[in-house]
Motif scaffolding. Sequence first.
Motif, mmCIF file in Angstrom:
data_model
loop_
_atom_site.group_PDB
_atom_site.id
_atom_site.type_symbol
_atom_site.label_atom_id
_atom_site.label_comp_id
_atom_site.label_asym_id
_atom_site.label_seq_id
_atom_site.Cartn_x
_atom_site.Cartn_y
_atom_site.Cartn_z
ATOM 1 N N LYS A 171 0.817 -1.226 0.000
ATOM 2 C CA LYS A 171 0.000 0.000 0.000
ATOM 3 C C LYS A 171 0.851 1.277 0.000
ATOM 4 O O LYS A 171 0.312 2.379 0.087
ATOM 5 N N PHE A 172 2.136 1.118 -0.087
ATOM 6 C CA PHE A 172 3.025 2.290 -0.092
ATOM 7 C C PHE A 172 2.809 3.112 -1.364
ATOM 8 O O PHE A 172 2.865 2.573 -2.479
ATOM 9 N N ILE A 173 2.527 4.421 -1.188
ATOM 10 C CA ILE A 173 2.438 5.293 -2.380
ATOM 11 C C ILE A 173 3.252 6.581 -2.200
ATOM 12 O O ILE A 173 2.996 7.595 -2.853
ATOM 13 N N GLY A 174 4.234 6.527 -1.282
ATOM 14 C CA GLY A 174 5.077 7.705 -1.047
ATOM 15 C C GLY A 174 6.215 7.821 -2.054
ATOM 16 O O GLY A 174 6.258 7.101 -3.041
ATOM 17 N N ASP A 202 -0.049 6.930 3.545
ATOM 18 C CA ASP A 202 -0.947 5.773 3.715
ATOM 19 C C ASP A 202 -2.411 6.228 3.757
ATOM 20 O O ASP A 202 -3.298 5.541 3.226
ATOM 21 N N GLU A 203 -2.655 7.383 4.365
ATOM 22 C CA GLU A 203 -4.023 7.916 4.408
ATOM 23 C C GLU A 203 -4.459 8.318 2.988
ATOM 24 O O GLU A 203 -5.617 8.138 2.606
ATOM 25 N N ILE A 208 -7.589 7.522 -2.303
ATOM 26 C CA ILE A 208 -7.592 7.133 -3.716
ATOM 27 C C ILE A 208 -8.464 5.899 -3.931
ATOM 28 O O ILE A 208 -9.273 5.842 -4.866
ATOM 29 N N LYS A 209 -8.325 4.941 -3.023
ATOM 30 C CA LYS A 209 -9.128 3.713 -3.123
ATOM 31 C C LYS A 209 -10.612 4.026 -2.939
ATOM 32 O O LYS A 209 -11.456 3.531 -3.689
ATOM 33 N N LEU A 213 -10.308 5.084 -7.702
ATOM 34 C CA LEU A 213 -9.253 5.290 -8.706
ATOM 35 C C LEU A 213 -8.310 4.092 -8.651
ATOM 36 O O LEU A 213 -8.218 3.416 -7.624
ATOM 37 N N ASN A 214 -7.649 3.847 -9.759
ATOM 38 C CA ASN A 214 -6.696 2.722 -9.803
ATOM 39 C C ASN A 214 -5.284 3.248 -9.677
ATOM 40 O O ASN A 214 -4.871 4.094 -10.470
ATOM 41 N N ILE A 215 -4.554 2.740 -8.721
ATOM 42 C CA ILE A 215 -3.145 3.114 -8.626
ATOM 43 C C ILE A 215 -2.371 2.230 -9.607
ATOM 44 O O ILE A 215 -2.454 1.002 -9.548
ATOM 45 N N THR A 216 -1.682 2.903 -10.542
ATOM 46 C CA THR A 216 -0.878 2.148 -11.510
ATOM 47 C C THR A 216 0.593 2.338 -11.149
ATOM 48 O O THR A 216 0.952 3.285 -10.442
ATOM 49 N N ARG A 217 1.410 1.409 -11.628
ATOM 50 C CA ARG A 217 2.843 1.470 -11.317
ATOM 51 C C ARG A 217 3.646 1.081 -12.543
ATOM 52 O O ARG A 217 3.092 0.474 -13.471
ATOM 53 N N PRO A 218 4.936 1.409 -12.575
ATOM 54 C CA PRO A 218 5.739 1.020 -13.751
ATOM 55 C C PRO A 218 5.771 -0.499 -13.872
ATOM 56 O O PRO A 218 5.815 -1.194 -12.854
ATOM 57 N N ASN A 219 5.709 -0.994 -15.099
ATOM 58 C CA ASN A 219 5.884 -2.447 -15.260
ATOM 59 C C ASN A 219 6.941 -2.749 -16.325
ATOM 60 O O ASN A 219 7.315 -1.877 -17.105
ATOM 61 N N ASN A 220 7.406 -3.967 -16.317
ATOM 62 C CA ASN A 220 8.492 -4.409 -17.206
ATOM 63 C C ASN A 220 9.722 -3.513 -17.120
ATOM 64 O O ASN A 220 10.312 -3.146 -18.132
#
Length: 302
Positions: A171-174, A202-203, A208-209, A213-220
Amino acid sequence: MRHTRGKPICFSFNTFLVLVVFVILMFFTTVYLSYRLLIKEQCNYSSYDITRYQIAQTRTSRLTSKHRLAVIVPFRNRFEELLQFAPYMHKFLTNQRVDHHIFLINQMDLFRFNRASLINVGFLYTRQEFDYIAMHDVDLLPLNNELRYDYPSQPFHIAAPELHPRYHYQKFIGGILLINREHYELVNGLSNRYWGWGLEDDEFYVRIKNAHLNITRPNNISTNVTNTFRHIHGKNRKRDTTKCYNQRESTRKRDRQTGLHDVRYKIISSNNLVIDDAPLTVVNVQLFCDRNSTPWCDCDVK
Ligand code: UDP
Ligand code: MN
């Protein structure tokens, strides 16, 4: 006589004919060669022009790209980190052709550091001209160019837990988070109740949840937890983990009251700086604390 006189006439006429044919041939040859030359040149010119045109087009469309990124850096007393951060990030984003500007939101009051409120202030300061922000720690440098800072249609967490050198919980988004203007407003920004180190991110995850909304992250990504970022966090930079009053209990709860709409602050001044060749704006901010609702903004009061 007629015969002898006519002979040279006849000869002259033949010569004349040959000459005429020659001139006509020359004319057509010249026309043909000129035509070929002209076409070739035209071809050269046109391909040359197309290339130049395309480059110009690309450049123009990138420069006039409708998206603009405000890099918002919550800040207090991190001068050495800033000297590395600003030139590095400016180059990194310029390489990616991201239209950007760095805003250092400098907390000037004497309350404990409030990263979340500073980001709210940075957002309000930039919202008219910039349609997305990067909430960016000053001490975290992205090393891999595959980490893209483009306009995010959903919140995009660049410092993903599987890439960040220190924080690995899901759940880290910092660290570094991109979010567009509409979404930041939709979730009412960050809570203003977090004075001192930790938990404000964290709050924000829960906000966001809750907004679906969808939290996206880098992939590949070709790099890993050891070599995707450089965390230039010096040993002398102690985290302010003190808890006083009822801070521990209060900051564990989701805050449905405070945020972008009620952040209380005063902008004391702003300065445009250039560090090496990186332009940035320092916004000097005084935050206000409602001691009744968050007395832990100052743990030293007797
Ligand atoms: N920060 C700051 N001054 C402080 C505390 C924090 O400028 O006194 C800013 C700075 O941008 C820093 C970010 O807040 O990168 C996060 O704080 P810190 O690096 O202490 O947290 P970490 O992620 O390393 O636990
Ligand atoms: Mn740090």
